[in-house]
Enzyme design. Structure first.
Site, PDB file in Angstrom:
ATOM      1  CG  HIS A 156      -1.821   1.408   0.999  1.00 44.85           C
ATOM      2  ND1 HIS A 156      -2.384   1.688   0.951  1.00 44.85           N
ATOM      3  CD2 HIS A 156      -1.836   2.571   2.626  1.00 44.85           C
ATOM      4  CE1 HIS A 156      -3.037   2.838   0.244  1.00 44.85           C
ATOM      5  NE2 HIS A 156      -2.726   3.185   2.074  1.00 44.85           N
ATOM      6  CG  ASP A 204      -0.470   6.699   1.991  1.00 43.80           C
ATOM      7  OD1 ASP A 204      -2.077   6.230   1.897  1.00 43.80           O
ATOM      8  OD2 ASP A 204       0.179   5.961   3.312  1.00 43.80           O
ATOM      9  CG  ASP A 263      -5.227   3.430   4.269  1.00 47.81           C
ATOM     10  OD1 ASP A 263      -5.217   3.107   5.335  1.00 47.81           O
ATOM     11  OD2 ASP A 263      -3.486   4.732   4.347  1.00 47.81           O
ATOM     12  CG  HIS A 269      -6.393   7.225   1.308  1.00 45.98           C
ATOM     13  ND1 HIS A 269      -6.724   6.948  -0.057  1.00 45.98           N
ATOM     14  CD2 HIS A 269      -5.765   7.162   1.941  1.00 45.98           C
ATOM     15  CE1 HIS A 269      -5.603   5.486   0.027  1.00 45.98           C
ATOM     16  NE2 HIS A 269      -4.783   6.119   1.670  1.00 45.98           N
TER      17      HIS A 269
END
Length: 987
Positions: free
Chosen positions: A56, A58, A180, A430
Site C-alpha cells: 500500500h 500512499d 485505506d 486519501h
C-alpha cells in the site's frame, strides 16, 4: 491513445451500425492469459486460502510523493517505492506461481518511464500472464469523504488510460481496491460500477458494523449505490477484508516486520514449521467462520512493503508448501497465491445470494470514542484550493479543445494541461485533500497545484488569443477573495474576460480591488453595466497582511454565455475622495425581488429568511461556536482530537459572541450586512440584486490557542423547520442521502459520541426540510456537519489542534505559515436557498454546479484592441437545465472526450427528473463532429464491450425495466443521474 486509427474506425462503425469486436487499446488477434484466466486452480470441498501479496503506497502522507518514490527522508519513514517495484519484478521471475498486485498508477508510471525496453518487455510478459496484476488502477486511491466526483473520475481516467495504452486489456483492473480510506461513499461505489469493475474490496468500516456483519456472515454484500440508476447499473459486489489490509498476526515477513521467518531445517534447534502450520491453520479456520464461502482472502503486505520482496516470497513459498503438505494427513485447507480478482471469481462461482446495502459507510469509528469525522474539515484552505484548482483545470481542458492546436503552442509559448492533470489527480489521494498529511506534504500538494495552474495559464492565454483575435497579455488575479489584484488596483483602464465553463449562461458577481471612487463598466455590446464602489471591509484588510493596497471594491454583475466568454471594459471616472462610508446603524432587513432577510436589532444576528416568490418564511438564526477539542486526558477515554478524529470534550459548544457588531452597505447591485463576532470571527451577509440565494461569507482565524485549548469552529443555523432528527447530505457532490440522528440503517447503533458520531461529509450541499420548507446550504469546499438538534444544521469551518490523534500522522493539526505565524485565517462562502421541498432541487442543483465550476476571470491592461471578438460561445445552444457538461477534454489529435450527465435524481424534481435527449452533432459551434463512439465512465472500454459479473441480492423485487433507446446515433438520451462518456472524432 496507442492506436490513433481507433477512434475514427470506431466512430464509422458506430454510425454505420457495426460493432467493434476488440477491447480498447488492444489489437486484433491477441488472446491474453491474464485476468480471470490466469488464476490458480482451487479445490472443491476444501477451505481455499487466497494469499494476496500487495503493497500500500500512499501518494504522499508523512513524506511527499517524490520523497516516497525515491526513498528520500527515511528519517521520517522508511519507504522507497522505486525499490519495491524493482524487487517485486525480480522475485516474480523466479517462480511462475507467484502473484503480486499493484494499485497506484502515479508511482508505477514514474517507475515505468525509467526502465529499459528489455525490463519493460519483461513486465509486459508478467502482466500478460497475470502474474503482475493491476487493481483499482487510478492515479491514486481517492479519499471518499472529501473528494468531488468530477475530480475522482478524472484521476481514475488518467491512471486507467496509462495502463490501457501500455498493457492493453491485460492492464485493465477488474477490481476496485480502497483498502485505506476512512469510511466509504455510496457515490464511489456507483462510479466504480459504471467504470466496469466487477467488485470492490476495502479494509475499514465502523467497529460496530463489522461486529454485526461477522456475526451474520455479511462481510460480503451487494451494494446498490444509486436510487436513480436502474439496477444493476450501479450495483457493486463489495467485500470487507479480514485484517484491514495487513497480514494475519505473526505472518508478516517484510524487512519492516519482526515476525520470525519459517525455519525449516529439521537439524536446527529452532525449527518452527510445525508451529507455523498449526498457527496458520487455526487463523484460517477461525476466519472462515465469519465468511460465507469455502474461500477466504488474506492480504500479505502493508504500507510500503516489499522493498526486499525476497523476504516475503521465500517465506510465502514455504508457507504454501508446508500447509498444503498437511492435506496428505487429512487437512482440508488449500493455500494458494492469488489476487483480489481471482478471489472474486470464486465468490461469483459460488452462485449464492448476497445481502443488499443501499446506504453508505459513514461515519467510520474504530472505537467507541474514535470517530474519524474531523478530517471532513481538516485543512480547510487546502480543501478550497483543491476545489478552485478543479474549476480552473476543467476550464483549461475545455479551452484546449475550443482553441485548437494554437492553445498548446501559441503566442504565449507552450502550454499544457497535463501538469495540472497529474497535480489534481495526486490531490485526490486519501491523505491529500482529506487533510490528514504532515504540513510539509500539504504544502507540496498546494505547490504542485500552483505549478499545474501556471502551465494551464499559458494554454488558456493562447486559447483566448486564438478565439478573440487579440494577443494582448493576460493577467490572472488568484487572490481576488482577499481583494488583491495589482492590475485593477493601479490601472485607469482595463478589460475583464469572463469565461464560463458551464453549458448554460451564467450571471456572476464580480468584486475587484480598486483605488478610485467611481468607474464606468460596459459589456461586450457596449452597454453600460450598473456598478458600485465601496470600502474594503476591515476583515479583508486584516487578512491581506499588506499584500494589496486597494482601499475600495468595485462590484458589478457579469453574464457569460455557455462554454464561452464575454468581455467587459472598465474605466476610472473619479479618483480621490473615498465613497461615503458604510452605515453603522443596525439594519433590520435586506431584500431583493426573490428573498428577504431580517436581523434582530438587539443582537445584529439573522432572525428570518423569506422566499418572496413562494410566500414562505422561516425563523433563522445563525451564529458561530467552538468545540473544545479533547486533549486525550479525558476520564473515560484517552483519545484526543486530531487530523482524522473529531473528539469534543463536551456536547455543548462555546458561543463566540451572543451579539455581532454590524455595519450595512446598501446599493443597487448588492446589499451587505458586515458582522463582527470577535477579533478572529467575522462574516458578511450578502444579497445580490438578482440572486435567489443568500451568501454568508465567513472569515475565521487565527484561532487563539494561548489558553492551551484546541478549537473546532462551527457555524450553526437554527430554524423553525420541523426536521424530526433527519437531515440530508450529498455523496461526493452527486446523489443526496438521508441522515438520521443516532441512527444507522444497517445495525442498532450504540451511540457513544453524540456530536462526532452524528457528523457526515458535506461535499457540496446539505439540507433540512419538513412538509412546507426546505433550507439548503451549498458549500464551497468539503466540510463536516450534522443536525444535532431538530431544525438545526451545523457545519464545521476550521480546526486548530494541539495534540496528535495517534493515527500515524505524528503531528498536531496546527497550521501556521510565514504570512500567518499566529495561525491560519480561512475564508469561505455558504449559499442558502429556501424553497418548497418538491422544487428545491431546481435551485440547488444548478447552484452547486455554479460553485464547483466558477467563471475564470482574466484581465488585460488598457483599451481592447480593435477587431477583438468580445463574446464567444463554444455551444450552438445552452444544454437543457437537467444536463450538465461534465468533461470536455482533448483525447488525441483528432478526438475529444465528452461526458454529459443528467444532474437530477429520479425523485427530486417534477420538472427535471425526466429523460432528456441531446444531439451531439448540433452541440458545438466550432467543432464539426464526424464520428461518435461510446465508452464506459472511465473511458478505458467501449461501452458495448463492457461485461460485468451478475450478482443476486437476497431480497430482490422484480423490476419492470423500461428500455430507453437513443433516437439515432447522433442523439443520446440521459436518464436521471446517468453519466454518458463519448469519444468524438472532430474537425
Amino acid at each position: 491513445m496507442a492506436d490513433s486509427w481507433r477512434p475514427l474506425l470506431a466512430a464509422l462503425l458506430f454510425i454505420s451500425g457495426g460493432t467493434v469486436a476488440f477491447p480498447l487499446g488492444q489489437t486484433p488477434g491477441h488472446t491474453p492469459g491474464c485476468g480471470y484466466e490466469s488464476c490458480h486452480a482451487t479445490k472443491a470441498n476444501f477451505l481455499n486460502v487466497h494469499l494476496v501479496p500487495h503493497t500500500h503506497d500512499d501518494v504522499g502522507w508523512l513524506k511527499t510523493v517524490d520523497q516516497y518514490f525515491y526513498g528520500d527522508r527515511n528519517d521520517i519513514q522508511h519507504a522507497g517505492v522505486q525499490y519495491i517495484l524493482d524487487s517485486v519484478v525480480d522475485q516474480l521471475l523466479k517462480n511462475p506461481d507467484r502473484r503480486f498486485i499493484y494499485v497506484e498508477t502515479a508511482f508505477f508510471y514514474r517507475w515505468w518511464k525509467q526502465q529499459s525496453s528489455s525490463v519493460q518487455q519483461t513486465v509486459k510478459q508478467l502482466v500478460n500472464e497475470g502474474r503482475l496484476e493491476f487493481v483499482n488502477g487510478g492515479w491514486c486511491m481517492s479519499d471518499e469523504a472529501t473528494t468531488h466526483y468530477s475530480a475522482v473520475i478524472d484521476q481514475m481516467t488518467l491512471g486507467l488510460r496509462f495502463l490501457n495504452e501500455t498493457f492493453g486489456s491485460c492492464g485493465r483492473p477488474r477490481v476496485a481496491w480502497h483498502i485505506d480510506p476512512f469510511g466509504h461513499a455510496r457515490e464511489h461505489a456507483s462510479m466504480f460500477a459504471q467504470m466496469g469493475y466487477d467488485g470492490l474490496f476495502f479494509g475499514r468500516l465502523d467497529y460496530q458494523d463489522r461486529s454485526q456483519r461477522m456475526k451474520e456472515k455479511e462481510q460480503e454484500l451487494l451494494w446498490r449505490a444509486s436510487d436513480s440508476l436502474t439496477p444493476p447499473m450501479a450495483d457493486l459486489f463489495t467485500g470487507i477484508l479480514p485484517n484491514g489490509y495487513n497480514p494475519p498476526e505473526g505472518f508478516c515477513w517484510d524487512q519492516l516486520c519482526d515476525d520470525p521467518p519459517i525455519r525449516d531445517d529439521p537439524d536446527l534447534e529452532d525449527y518452527n514449521v510445525d508451529d507455523v502450520v498449526k498457527r496458520f491453520l487455526a487463523i484460517a479456520l477461525n476466519q472462515a467462520t465469519v465468511y460465507k464461502t469455502n474461500h477466504i482472502i488474506m492480504t500479505m503486505g502493508s504500507d510500503f512493503q516489499y522493498e526486499n520482496a525476497n523476504l516475503w516470497y521465500k517465506n510465502l513459498d514455504k508457507l504454501i508448501r508446508y500447509v498444503n503438505a498437511q492435506q496428505a494427513n487429512g487437512s482440508k485447507v488449500n493455500v494458494l497465491y492469488s489476487t483480489p480478482s481471482c478471489y472474486l471469481q470464486e465468490l461469483h462461482r459460488a452462485n449464492l445470494t448476497w445481502p443488499l446495502k443501499t446506504d453508505d459507510f459513514f461515519p467510520y469509528a474504530d472505537n467507541a470514542h474514535d470517530f474519524w469525522t474531523g478530517y471532513f474539515t481538516s485543512r480547510p484552505a487546502l480543501k478550497r484550493y483543491e476545489r478552485i484548482s478543479n474549476s480552473n483545470f476543467q476550464t483549461c481542458n475545455q479551452l484546449e479543445v475550443l482553441g485548437g492546436p494554437t492553445s498548446r503552442k501559441g503566442p504565449f509559448g507552450q502550454g499544457d494541461a497535463h501538469t495540472m492533470r497529474k497535480a489534481m489527480a495526486v490531490a485526490q489521494h486519501h491523505d491529500a485533500v482529506s487533510g490528514t498529511e504532515k504540513q510539509h506534504v500539504a504544502n507540496d500538494y498546494a505547490r504542485k497545484l500552483a505549478d499545474g495552474w501556471q502551465h494551464c495559464q499559458v494554454l488558456v492565454s493562447n486559447s483566448l488569443a486564438a478565439l478573440s483575435g487579440s494577443t494582448a497579455k493576460r493577467i490572472y488575479c488568484d487572490n481576488l477573495n482577499i481583494s488583491v489584484c495589482p492590475l485593477t488596483e493601479s490601472s485607469n483602464k482595463f478589460s475583464l474576460n469572463v469565461y464560463n465553463p458551464l453549458a448554460r449562461p451564467v450571471t456572476w458577481p464580480v468584486r475587484l480591488p480598486v483605488n478610485g471612487t467611481a468607474y464606468s463598466v460596459s459589456d461586450a455590446k457596449g452597454k453600460s453595466v450598473d456598478c458600485k464602489v465601496f470600502p474594503v471591509s476591515r476583515a479583508t484588510q486584516d487578512v491581506r497582511r499588506n499584500r494589496g493596497l486597494a482601499v475600495n471594491e468595485l462590484v458589478f454583475q457579469v453574464q457569460a454565455p455557455p462554454l464561452g466568454y464575454s468581455t467587459y471594459s472598465v474605466s476610472l471616472l473619479q479618483d480621490g475622495i473615498p465613497p461615503a462610508s458604510t452605515q453603522h446603524t443596525r439594519t433590520t432587513a435586506i431584500q431583493n425581488k426573490f428573498l428577504q432577510v431580517t436581523f434582530d436589532p438587539n443582537t445584529g444576528l439573522l432572525s428570518s429568511l423569506s422566499n418572496l416568490e413562494t410566500k414562505q418564511t422561516i425563523k433563522l438564526t445563525q451564529n458561530f461556536y467552538w468545540y473544545n477539542a479533547s486533549d486525550g486526558h479525558n476520564a473515560y477515554s484517552n483519545q484526543p482530537s486530531g487530523a482524522y478524529i473529531f473528539r469534543p470534550n463536551s456536547s455543548t459548544p462555546f458561543i463566540i459572541s451572543k451579539t455581532a457588531k454590524t455595519e450595512t452597505v446598501q446599493t443597487s447591485v448588492v446589499q451587505e450586512v458586515r458582522q463582527w463576532f470577535s477579533p478572529w470571527v467575522s462574516q458578511v451577509v450578502r444579497l445580490y440584486s438578482d440572486s435567489k440565494s443568500l451568501e454568508l461569507e465567513w472569515t475565521v482565524g487565527p484561532l487563539p490557542v494561548d489558553d492551551n485549548l484546541g478549537k473546532e469552529v462551527i457555524t450553526r443555523l437554527d430554524t423553525s423547520i420541523k426536521t424530526s432528527e433527519i437531515f440530508y447530505t450529498d455523496s461526493n457532490g452527486r446523489e443526496v442521502l438521508q441522515r438520521r440522528k443516532d441512527f444507522r440503517p444497517t445495525w442498532n447503533l450504540k451511540q457513544s459520541e453524540p456530536i462526532a458520531g452524528n457528523y457526515y461529509p458535506i461535499n457540496s450541499r446539505a439540507f433540512i426540510k419538513d412538509d412546507d420548507d426546505q433550507l439548503t446550504v451549498v458549500t464551497d469546499r468539503s466540510q463536516g456537519g450534522g443536525s444535532i438538534q431538530n431544525g438545526s444544521l451545523e457545519i464545521m469551518l476550521h480546526r486548530r489542534l494541539l495534540h496528535d490523534d495517534y493515527r500515524g500522522v505524528g503531528e498536531p493539526l496546527n497550521e501556521v505559515s510565514d504570512i500567518f505565524p499566529e495561525g491560519l485565517v480561512v475564508r469561505g462562502r455558504l449559499l442558502l436557498s429556501l424553497d418548497r421541498p418538491p422544487v428545491a432541487a431546481d435551485t440547488h442543483r444548478p447552484l452547486a454546479q455554479q460553485v464547483v465550476l466558477q467563471p475564470l476571470l482574466t484581465f488585460t491592461d488598457g483599451d481592447v484592441s480593435p477587431g477583438t471578438q468580445l463574446e464567444f460561445s463554444g455551444l450552438q445552444a445552452a444544454l437543457p437545465p437537467a444536463v450538465h457538461l461534465l468533461t470536455l477534454t482533448q483525447w488525441d489529435q483528432d478526438s475529444v472526450l465528452l461526458r454529459l450527465e443528467h444532474q437530477f435524481q429520479s425523485w427530486e424534481s417534477k420538472l427535471h427528473s425526466q429523460p432528456v435527449t441531446v444531439n451531439l452533432k448540433k452541440l458545438f459551434s466550432t467543432l464539426d463532429v464526424l464520428g461518435v463512439s461510446e465508452l464506459n465512465l472511465s473511458a478505458n472500454q467501449w461501452k458495448d464491450e463492457v461485461t460485468r459479473f451478475d450478482w443476486v441480492p437476497q431480497k430482490e423485487e422484480k423490476l419492470q425495466l423500461k428500455t430507453i433507446r437513443d433516437p439515432s446515433p447522433w442523439e443520446v438520451t440521459l436518464r436521471p443521474m446517468e453519466i454518458r462518456t463519448f469519444l468524438l472524432t472532430v474537425r
